[in-house]
Scaffold this active site. Structure first.
Site, PDB file in Angstrom:
ATOM      1  CG  ASP A 156     -28.415  19.225 -68.616  1.00 43.86           C
ATOM      2  OD1 ASP A 156     -27.939  20.370 -68.655  1.00 43.86           O
ATOM      3  OD2 ASP A 156     -29.644  18.993 -68.637  1.00 43.86           O
ATOM      4  CG  ASP A 171     -31.741  23.786 -65.198  1.00 42.56           C
ATOM      5  OD1 ASP A 171     -32.048  23.748 -63.997  1.00 42.56           O
ATOM      6  OD2 ASP A 171     -31.158  24.756 -65.720  1.00 42.56           O
TER       7      ASP A 171
END
Length: 320
Positions: A63, A65
């Site tokens: 991922d 953020d």
């Protein structure tokens, strides 16, 4: 005087198990107080199996953020890729206010440990659809994105350069799977000088018209809780990932655990979860879900240590 060596009298199988533990190579970072593991032996065995297979059989899925970027710095939240668009160059004050109101409404739902992913899913679609519609109305200019990123307080985690550089040196593909804004994500890693050829991105990309003005977002919306569908439809098409059945997965949300669902015939998957917020409420669930949980750790120290060991050419094993 007689000295008793207790394992002398244990069955051969037990002796071999003890020998296996005594001859493992140590990753001291796993002993940090911020590291939680449900089953340390399984973590060690998985890392060892991945190391034996070598870098040529490894891929990393992450991922972006609050996983590759920091959650907070000096007590202040670090902006996500969507937050970076909240800039005077790109949107007006009314739009900014509406986006913040949506964040205050939906973010607590996203991290609510008492709700199931199925309950959250339609609400996440509702949230990000509204945000994207607001951004499209602002007719954002593509040529101003780089300046907005430069003037933002976006920060990758401490140790990010070691992480990105190690992967490119070992020719290990990094698939960044983000529910953020791909155009902004690319600019963040480009400005940090780590947008290497081995980096591949699946995200929400803007669609600009011929004059460079935002007119839509491309393809199906990617949000925190539909990454499985994205993984199945995108990852399998990336030829560079084929023949790499071992996966190191990094995320900060339970929805990130499905990012490896597009990996065909996987052999070993090690999941690392960053627990950034609501530690007491979510700790138990994260420990049950991820192999390794990093509590309020703003660095890449542990992933880097694991990656270094997996891609090393030594025959050492993990120390118990």
């Amino acid at each position: 005087m007689v000295y008793h060596i207790p394992w002398i009298y244990t069955p051969v199988r037990s002796v071999l198990a003890i020998w296996h533990q005594l001859t493992k190579a140590e990753i001291p970072e796993l002993a940090k107080c911020s590291v939680l593991m449900r089953d340390r032996s399984r973590v060690e065995d998985t890392i060892y199996a991945m190391q034996r297979a070598g870098a040529g059989r490894l891929q990393v899925i992450s991922d972006f953020d609050m996983t590759l970027t920091r959650f907070a710095h000096n007590g202040k939240r670090v902006p996500t890729t969507h937050n970076i668009l909240d800039h005077r160059l790109l949107i007006d004050e009314d739009c900014s206010k509406k986006i913040r109101e949506l964040l205050n409404t939906y973010y607590p739902i996203e991290i609510d440990a008492g709700r199931t992913a199925e309950d959250k899913l339609p609400l996440m679609v509702e949230w990000w659809t509204q945000v994207h519609e607001l951004l499209i109305q602002q007719r954002i200019r593509k040529d101003l994105l780089a300046q907005a990123v430069k003037e933002s307080s976006a920060m990758l985690r401490e140790g990010y350069k070691v992480f990105f550089d190690r992967l490119t040196e070992q020719q290990v593909p990094l698939l960044i799977f983000s529910a953020g804004v791909g155009d902004v994500l690319e600019e963040v890693i480009r400005q940090n000088n780590v947008f290497h050829p081995n980096v591949h991105i699946i995200s929400n990309y803007m669609d600009f018209d011929q004059t460079g003005v935002l007119r839509a977002f491309q393809g199906q919306l990617i949000h925190t809780f539909n990454k499985r569908e994205g993984a199945l439809s995108h990852a399998s098409g990336l030829r560079v990932l084929q023949g790499r059945p071992n996966v190191l997965l990094l995320g900060d949300s339970l929805g990130d655990l499905t990012m490896a669902d597009g990996v065909s015939e996987h052999q070993n998957i090690l999941t690392i979860g960053f627990l950034n917020d609501q530690m007491d409420e979510r700790k138990e669930l994260y420990v049950k879900s991820f192999d390794v949980v990093l509590v309020k750790d703003e660095t890449m120290e542990v992933p880097n240590a694991i990656l270094k060991y997996i891609t090393s050419s030594t025959d050492n094993k993990l120390d118990a």
